[in-house]
Each structure stands twice: as structure tokens, then as C-alpha cells.
Design a protein around this motif. Structure first.
Motif, PDB file in Angstrom:
ATOM      1  N   ILE A  55      -7.150  26.222   7.192  1.00 15.77           N
ATOM      2  CA  ILE A  55      -7.621  24.986   6.555  1.00 15.77           C
ATOM      3  C   ILE A  55      -9.050  24.681   6.985  1.00 15.77           C
ATOM      4  CG2 ILE A  55      -7.277  22.491   6.456  1.00 15.77           C
ATOM      5  CD1 ILE A  55      -4.264  23.054   6.692  1.00 15.77           C
ATOM      6  N   ALA A  56      -9.344  24.884   8.278  1.00 13.17           N
ATOM      7  CA  ALA A  56     -10.708  24.641   8.767  1.00 13.17           C
ATOM      8  C   ALA A  56     -11.704  25.567   8.082  1.00 13.17           C
ATOM      9  CB  ALA A  56     -10.757  24.819  10.278  1.00 13.17           C
ATOM     10  N   ALA A  57     -11.330  26.850   7.917  1.00 18.29           N
ATOM     11  CA  ALA A  57     -12.226  27.802   7.249  1.00 18.29           C
ATOM     12  C   ALA A  57     -12.497  27.393   5.811  1.00 18.29           C
ATOM     13  CB  ALA A  57     -11.616  29.200   7.294  1.00 18.29           C
ATOM     14  N   LEU A  58     -11.469  26.947   5.107  1.00 16.42           N
ATOM     15  CA  LEU A  58     -11.643  26.478   3.731  1.00 16.42           C
ATOM     16  C   LEU A  58     -12.549  25.250   3.682  1.00 16.42           C
ATOM     17  CD1 LEU A  58      -7.992  26.860   2.352  1.00 16.42           C
ATOM     18  CD2 LEU A  58     -10.003  28.222   1.710  1.00 16.42           C
ATOM     19  N   LEU A 102      -5.951  18.751   7.829  1.00 20.55           N
ATOM     20  CA  LEU A 102      -6.001  19.058   9.263  1.00 20.55           C
ATOM     21  C   LEU A 102      -5.268  17.994  10.062  1.00 20.55           C
ATOM     22  CD1 LEU A 102      -9.605  20.324  10.154  1.00 20.55           C
ATOM     23  CD2 LEU A 102      -7.450  21.578  10.346  1.00 20.55           C
ATOM     24  N   PHE A 103      -5.509  16.727   9.725  1.00 19.62           N
ATOM     25  CA  PHE A 103      -4.849  15.632  10.436  1.00 19.62           C
ATOM     26  C   PHE A 103      -3.339  15.661  10.197  1.00 19.62           C
ATOM     27  CE2 PHE A 103      -8.900  14.002  11.477  1.00 19.62           C
ATOM     28  CZ  PHE A 103      -8.728  12.997  12.431  1.00 19.62           C
ATOM     29  N   VAL A 104      -2.933  15.925   8.962  1.00 14.10           N
ATOM     30  CA  VAL A 104      -1.502  15.983   8.661  1.00 14.10           C
ATOM     31  C   VAL A 104      -0.837  17.097   9.461  1.00 14.10           C
ATOM     32  CG1 VAL A 104       0.189  16.468   6.859  1.00 14.10           C
ATOM     33  CG2 VAL A 104      -1.742  14.958   6.372  1.00 14.10           C
ATOM     34  N   LEU A 105      -1.484  18.255   9.533  1.00 12.20           N
ATOM     35  CA  LEU A 105      -0.925  19.380  10.269  1.00 12.20           C
ATOM     36  C   LEU A 105      -0.826  19.062  11.765  1.00 12.20           C
ATOM     37  CD1 LEU A 105       0.176  22.162   9.673  1.00 12.20           C
ATOM     38  CD2 LEU A 105      -2.095  23.107  10.069  1.00 12.20           C
ATOM     39  N   GLY A 119     -16.774  18.988  12.196  1.00  8.66           N
ATOM     40  CA  GLY A 119     -15.584  19.810  11.979  1.00  8.66           C
ATOM     41  C   GLY A 119     -15.394  20.837  13.072  1.00  8.66           C
ATOM     42  N   ALA A 120     -16.495  21.452  13.518  1.00 10.02           N
ATOM     43  CA  ALA A 120     -16.405  22.454  14.580  1.00 10.02           C
ATOM     44  C   ALA A 120     -15.924  21.831  15.891  1.00 10.02           C
ATOM     45  CB  ALA A 120     -17.763  23.122  14.776  1.00 10.02           C
ATOM     46  N   VAL A 121     -16.457  20.656  16.226  1.00  9.59           N
ATOM     47  CA  VAL A 121     -16.046  19.979  17.465  1.00  9.59           C
ATOM     48  C   VAL A 121     -14.601  19.507  17.350  1.00  9.59           C
ATOM     49  CG1 VAL A 121     -16.519  18.054  19.019  1.00  9.59           C
ATOM     50  CG2 VAL A 121     -18.419  19.308  17.990  1.00  9.59           C
ATOM     51  N   THR A 122     -14.217  19.006  16.171  1.00 11.48           N
ATOM     52  CA  THR A 122     -12.824  18.595  15.964  1.00 11.48           C
ATOM     53  C   THR A 122     -11.880  19.772  16.166  1.00 11.48           C
ATOM     54  OG1 THR A 122     -13.466  16.863  14.386  1.00 11.48           O
ATOM     55  CG2 THR A 122     -11.187  17.651  14.292  1.00 11.48           C
ATOM     56  N   LEU A 123     -12.243  20.922  15.608  1.00  9.35           N
ATOM     57  CA  LEU A 123     -11.417  22.120  15.757  1.00  9.35           C
ATOM     58  C   LEU A 123     -11.306  22.518  17.226  1.00  9.35           C
ATOM     59  CD1 LEU A 123      -9.875  24.197  14.027  1.00  9.35           C
ATOM     60  CD2 LEU A 123     -11.951  25.594  14.029  1.00  9.35           C
ATOM     61  N   ALA A 124     -12.412  22.416  17.961  1.00  7.20           N
ATOM     62  CA  ALA A 124     -12.383  22.735  19.388  1.00  7.20           C
ATOM     63  C   ALA A 124     -11.456  21.788  20.143  1.00  7.20           C
ATOM     64  CB  ALA A 124     -13.794  22.660  19.968  1.00  7.20           C
ATOM     65  N   PHE A 125     -11.509  20.494  19.808  1.00  3.97           N
ATOM     66  CA  PHE A 125     -10.634  19.516  20.467  1.00  3.97           C
ATOM     67  C   PHE A 125      -9.165  19.769  20.116  1.00  3.97           C
ATOM     68  CE2 PHE A 125     -14.230  16.498  21.380  1.00  3.97           C
ATOM     69  CZ  PHE A 125     -13.934  16.328  22.732  1.00  3.97           C
ATOM     70  N   ILE A 126      -8.903  20.151  18.866  1.00  2.00           N
ATOM     71  CA  ILE A 126      -7.522  20.480  18.491  1.00  2.00           C
ATOM     72  C   ILE A 126      -6.997  21.611  19.378  1.00  2.00           C
ATOM     73  CG2 ILE A 126      -6.084  21.474  16.672  1.00  2.00           C
ATOM     74  CD1 ILE A 126      -7.802  19.981  14.637  1.00  2.00           C
ATOM     75  N   GLY A 127      -7.836  22.627  19.592  1.00  3.90           N
ATOM     76  CA  GLY A 127      -7.432  23.733  20.444  1.00  3.90           C
ATOM     77  C   GLY A 127      -7.205  23.307  21.884  1.00  3.90           C
ATOM     78  N   ILE A 128      -8.129  22.502  22.425  1.00  7.61           N
ATOM     79  CA  ILE A 128      -8.010  22.053  23.821  1.00  7.61           C
ATOM     80  C   ILE A 128      -6.749  21.230  24.030  1.00  7.61           C
ATOM     81  CG2 ILE A 128      -9.045  20.564  25.574  1.00  7.61           C
ATOM     82  CD1 ILE A 128     -11.802  21.421  24.416  1.00  7.61           C
ATOM     83  N   VAL A 129      -6.535  20.231  23.168  1.00  5.13           N
ATOM     84  CA  VAL A 129      -5.374  19.350  23.319  1.00  5.13           C
ATOM     85  C   VAL A 129      -4.082  20.121  23.082  1.00  5.13           C
ATOM     86  CG1 VAL A 129      -4.205  17.309  22.395  1.00  5.13           C
ATOM     87  CG2 VAL A 129      -6.689  17.280  22.718  1.00  5.13           C
TER      88      VAL A 129
END
Length: 344
Positions: A251-254, A275-278, A207-217
Motif C-alpha cells: 500500500i505504501a509503494a502504491l 494504511l491506517f485501517v491496516l 509517508g516515509a517517516v510514517t512507514l518507518a514508525f509503523i515498522g518501529i512500533v
């Protein structure tokens, strides 16, 4: 391209764009955790745990592919120009994805029918899942970064390797990690005991890496084309960007709290899906009304109105049937999967 209906105008082209986007979103949601499970398969060595993992999706995995067919077929029928431009530009990753899905599907069934060659089918299942996920991300990245076209000739004018860029590879890896997050949270929901605990432990870093990738992209995309930048950062739209970012973080925090503090079983999967829907909504905001960013709009690529109406009649009948069947299948096979029990 519109059709008047009882006093208001119904935009057929927008409806078809929404239907195709919906089909792609449902495919990502349903097949995403399936592919993620296949990649997580490589981390499990015990045969019983691998059997449980596969049995958790065995009753539903092949039905998930329906939405990919619907999305691709709908693109061809409703937006033939977009189909003719996008496929030549992205042939390599799309063909790699289809071949990977084929090998993965064969491996899914054949590994249960052999003892001596089970290891080979396990490798095919893992590799097929990983390559399919990577190819889907690269395809998305290649589309987002833009496709070189000759508008006069209405044809793709780029090269064979234009899709292969640092951005497309980054999106490819991001999709792989995101799918693994979905797979891990799915297994938290569907399994118990040590396997569930291992997946719970893996879901947090994924989840942490996914969140980081969301930010980068998300930060990279607006600088690919002026149209994207203006869509997110011009005038009041910067508030929209901030709102979407805040929603992703909330959503990530929850999800992290649900995994570690509250130790829920179903909620982490639902939050990962959110997260994916958003992210998908953000993608739609970036692209609309373009279907080939930022060259061809959905209106320029649309099929004739009569063709859209003809296909819409079939879609109105078939889509509810497919949705009901899919929901029923998941309902019938709800609950935990234990070693020694399951579909196979």
C-alpha cells in the motif's frame, strides 16, 4: 454473555467491542486528516493559503468529533469496568487531548472573527491540533504497554506517571506524523496550484517517516508483553505477521507512486487511509479479546446483557443515521476549495 437468535448464538459483547472499535476507527480516519491539517498549518505563512486549508474542513470538522463521543460513551456503557480502569491510568493524556480539542475548536471559529488577534487563534489552532494528536498516540501507547491493576479490588493500582514511557512517546510522535500524512494527502485532493504542489512534496517524506514508525512500533509491541509476542510469532502466526507487513509495504509503494509518478489527486488520500485501517486491524489482532491488555478481557469487563441489548437497540437506529449524515455532508462539500471561496 450471549443471546440466541434463530438457531445461532449472537455474542453481544463481541458486537459491542466491534461497534466501539468501529467508532474509534472512523474517528481516527475522519479527525486524523483534520488534526494533521492543523499541524501543517504551521508551515504555511500566507493568509490566503491558511484560509483555504481551514475551509477545506470547515463544513465537516465538528461532525468528526461525534465518533469520539460515541467511542467514549460506548466504552462507559458497554464495558464499565474497562472504563474505570483505563481512565485513571491515562487521565493526564486524555485530559490534555480534550482541552486541546476544545481550544482548537474555539480557535477554528474565532480566527475568522478578528484581524488583530488572528495570530493568537492561529497558534491555538496549531497547538491544539498537535497536542491532541500527541495525546491520542500517548494514550494508545499507554494502553498497549499495559496497565497495572488490582484484580481483587477491580481498580487501577499504578502511579500517576506510568503512562509516560519511551514507547508511549514514540507512539505519540508516530500518530502526529501519520496524521500529518493524512492532512497532506487530503489537501492534495482538495486544493490546487502551488498549495497543492507543496502538500504533494511534503506527503512523500511524511509517508516515509510514517512507514518507518509503523515498522518501529510493530517490532517493539510484541516484546512489551508475552501475549503480544505469542499472537504474532508463535507457530503459524508468523506467516500472518509477514502477510500484514507485506500488505503495508504494498500500500505504501502504491501511495508513493500515486504521489510522484502518476500524480493522482484522490488516490494518495485513499491509500493513506488504507494504511491506517491496516494498522488498526493489526492492533485489533494484537489485543483481542483483551480490552485492558493483557489483564481484562471484553467478557470480564462487559455490562449486563440486558443493558447491552437496551443500548444496542439505540445503536442500530442511530448509527445508520450518523453514517448517512456524515456521507451526505462530505458529498455536498466535495470538490476543490479555492482562495476566496468556501464555507466561511
Amino acid at each position: 454473555m450471549t443471546m440466541p437468535v434463530e438457531g445461532f448464538t449472537l455474542d453481544l459483547t463481541t458486537i459491542w467491542a466491534f461497534l466501539i472499535a468501529l467508532a474509534v476507527l472512523i474517528y481516527v480516519i475522519l479527525d486524523g486528516f483534520d488534526l494533521g491539517l492543523g499541524m501543517l498549518f504551521a508551515l504555511e505563512r500566507k493568509r490566503g493559503d491558511r484560509d483555504v486549508m481551514m475551509n477545506s474542513v470547515a463544513p465537516v470538522w465538528d461532525g468528526n468529533e461525534t465518533w469520539l463521543v460515541l467511542g467514549g460513551g460506548g466504552l462507559l456503557a458497554a464495558f464499565p469496568l474497562a472504563y474505570a480502569l483505563i481512565l485513571p491510568a491515562l487521565y493526564a493524556p486524555i485530559i490534555a487531548m480534550l482541552l486541546a480539542l476544545i481550544f482548537r475548536g474555539v480557535a477554528f471559529e474565532f480566527r475568522w472573527r478578528t484581524e488583530r488577534g488572528r495570530w493568537a487563534w492561529d497558534i491555538a489552532f496549531i497547538a491544539g491540533s498537535g497536542i491532541a494528536a500527541l495525546s491520542q498516540g500517548i494514550t494508545l501507547g499507554g494502553l498497549l504497554q499495559g496497565i497495572q491493576i488490582d484484580k481483587a479490588a477491580r481498580a487501577y493500582s499504578g502511579g500517576w506517571w506510568d503512562w509516560l514511557t519511551p514507547f508511549s512517546l514514540t507512539v505519540g510522535v508516530a500518530v502526529m506524523v501519520g496524521y500529518m500524512l493524512l492532512g497532506a494527502t487530503w489537501l492534495v485532493m482538495k486544493t490546487g496550484g502551488p498549495l497543492q504542489e507543496r502538500m504533494r512534496a511534503r506527503a512523500w517524506p511524511l509517508g516515509a517517516v510514517t512507514l518507518a514508525f509503523i515498522g518501529i512500533v510493530s517490532l517493539w509491541t510484541p516484546f512489551l508483553q508475552d501475549g503480544y509476542y505469542n499472537r504474532w510469532f508463535a507457530d503459524w502466526r508468523i506467516a500472518l505477521a509477514g502477510g500484514v507487513a507485506a500488505a503495508v509495504l504494498a500500500i505504501a509503494a502504491l501511495m508513493f507512486r500515486s504521489l510522484t509518478i502518476h500524480r493522482h489527486e484522490y488516490r494518495p488520500f485513499v491509500l493513506a487511509l488504507m494504511l491506517f485501517v491496516l494498522c488498526f486491524v493489526g492492533l485489533g489482532i494484537s489485543m483481542f479479546p483483551y480490552i485492558v491488555p493483557t489483564e481484562i478481557t471484553i467478557y470480564e469487563a462487559a455490562a449486563p446483557a440486558k443493558s447491552q441489548i437496551f443500548m444496542l437497540v439505540g445503536a442500530v437506529i442511530l448509527l445508520p443515521v450518523i453514517l448517512i449524515y456524515t456521507a451526505y455532508a462530505y458529498w455536498v462539500f466535495r470538490g476543490k476549495v479555492d482562495e476566496g471561496t468556501g464555507y466561511h
